[in-house]
Design a protein around this motif. Sequence first.
Motif, PDB file in Angstrom:
ATOM      1  N   ASP A  43      59.787 -22.479 -77.405  1.00  0.00           N
ATOM      2  CA  ASP A  43      60.880 -23.068 -76.633  1.00  0.00           C
ATOM      3  C   ASP A  43      60.457 -23.152 -75.174  1.00  0.00           C
ATOM      4  O   ASP A  43      59.447 -22.565 -74.772  1.00  0.00           O
ATOM      5  N   SER A  44      61.233 -23.877 -74.383  1.00  0.00           N
ATOM      6  CA  SER A  44      61.025 -23.944 -72.934  1.00  0.00           C
ATOM      7  C   SER A  44      62.356 -24.282 -72.284  1.00  0.00           C
ATOM      8  O   SER A  44      63.320 -24.659 -72.967  1.00  0.00           O
ATOM      9  N   ASP A  45      62.398 -24.156 -70.981  1.00  0.00           N
ATOM     10  CA  ASP A  45      63.631 -24.467 -70.254  1.00  0.00           C
ATOM     11  C   ASP A  45      64.028 -25.935 -70.412  1.00  0.00           C
ATOM     12  O   ASP A  45      65.203 -26.270 -70.328  1.00  0.00           O
ATOM     13  N   ASP A  46      63.059 -26.803 -70.638  1.00  0.00           N
ATOM     14  CA  ASP A  46      63.326 -28.236 -70.784  1.00  0.00           C
ATOM     15  C   ASP A  46      63.472 -28.660 -72.239  1.00  0.00           C
ATOM     16  O   ASP A  46      63.541 -29.848 -72.525  1.00  0.00           O
ATOM     17  N   GLY A  47      63.481 -27.704 -73.169  1.00  0.00           N
ATOM     18  CA  GLY A  47      63.499 -28.045 -74.587  1.00  0.00           C
ATOM     19  C   GLY A  47      62.084 -28.351 -75.049  1.00  0.00           C
ATOM     20  O   GLY A  47      61.143 -28.372 -74.260  1.00  0.00           O
ATOM     21  N   SER A  81      60.713 -26.002 -82.700  1.00  0.00           N
ATOM     22  CA  SER A  81      61.591 -25.438 -81.680  1.00  0.00           C
ATOM     23  C   SER A  81      62.704 -24.688 -82.396  1.00  0.00           C
ATOM     24  O   SER A  81      62.879 -24.844 -83.603  1.00  0.00           O
ATOM     25  N   ARG A  92      66.898 -15.641 -71.112  1.00  0.00           N
ATOM     26  CA  ARG A  92      66.436 -17.038 -71.053  1.00  0.00           C
ATOM     27  C   ARG A  92      67.118 -17.900 -72.111  1.00  0.00           C
ATOM     28  O   ARG A  92      67.317 -19.088 -71.914  1.00  0.00           O
ATOM     29  N   ARG A  96      69.121 -21.293 -71.178  1.00  0.00           N
ATOM     30  CA  ARG A  96      68.784 -22.567 -71.810  1.00  0.00           C
ATOM     31  C   ARG A  96      69.971 -23.174 -72.547  1.00  0.00           C
ATOM     32  O   ARG A  96      69.981 -24.363 -72.834  1.00  0.00           O
ATOM     33  N   ALA A 167      74.739 -30.071 -71.400  1.00  0.00           N
ATOM     34  CA  ALA A 167      73.296 -30.058 -71.622  1.00  0.00           C
ATOM     35  C   ALA A 167      72.976 -29.176 -72.808  1.00  0.00           C
ATOM     36  O   ALA A 167      73.716 -28.277 -73.129  1.00  0.00           O
ATOM     37  N   PRO A 169      69.445 -27.884 -75.696  1.00  0.00           N
ATOM     38  CA  PRO A 169      68.061 -27.982 -76.092  1.00  0.00           C
ATOM     39  C   PRO A 169      67.815 -29.076 -77.127  1.00  0.00           C
ATOM     40  O   PRO A 169      68.750 -29.715 -77.589  1.00  0.00           O
ATOM     41  N   GLY A 170      66.551 -29.233 -77.494  1.00  0.00           N
ATOM     42  CA  GLY A 170      66.129 -30.285 -78.424  1.00  0.00           C
ATOM     43  C   GLY A 170      66.648 -30.101 -79.838  1.00  0.00           C
ATOM     44  O   GLY A 170      67.478 -29.258 -80.122  1.00  0.00           O
TER      45      GLY A 170
END
Length: 183
Positions: A43-47, A81, A92, A96, A167, A169-170
Amino acid sequence: MSTTQIDRLRELLGPLAAQRGLDLEEIAITPAGKRRVLRVVVDSDDGVGLEACAELSRAVSQALDSSDAMGGAPYVLEVSSPGAERPLTAPRHYRRATGRLIRAHLHEGGELTARILTADEDGVEVEVPGPKGRSTDGRPGTARRVAFADIARARVEVEFSRKAGAAGPGSGAAIPDESQKEA
């Protein structure tokens, strides 16, 4: 000091994920007939998009080919993901999920369904909806601070008619490795 296979895989694959700006969230090995399935969740902060999963899958495949981390038995590699209803276990994860609806079970008992407004290292600011999603005077719900220490477990709730502008995630789609490893 002995290390488990998951620990060895984490040491091998963690830097590959980090080089791509991804957090290695989970590694799991499960039996599937005569093979095993190696699931790597990042995972990441931007998806995480499909291309990022595919790129990491190729790098992981190369790293596994040049090591003995999976042993000699055949396996299938999946890089994905987190899913839509992922458990929230670290600060986190809450950060997210800003804008998303969550369901939290509290240590003191009780359950809280609320939308995440902000999150930091100690807790989360949420908006608790009133009846029918509004407070009694027609305004949006009530803001509340909840410390992570007070949350026994929490999970993102899937919304089919999501709040405009929220907002998230993916998609969480898995990308199987095309080589379907045979050792």
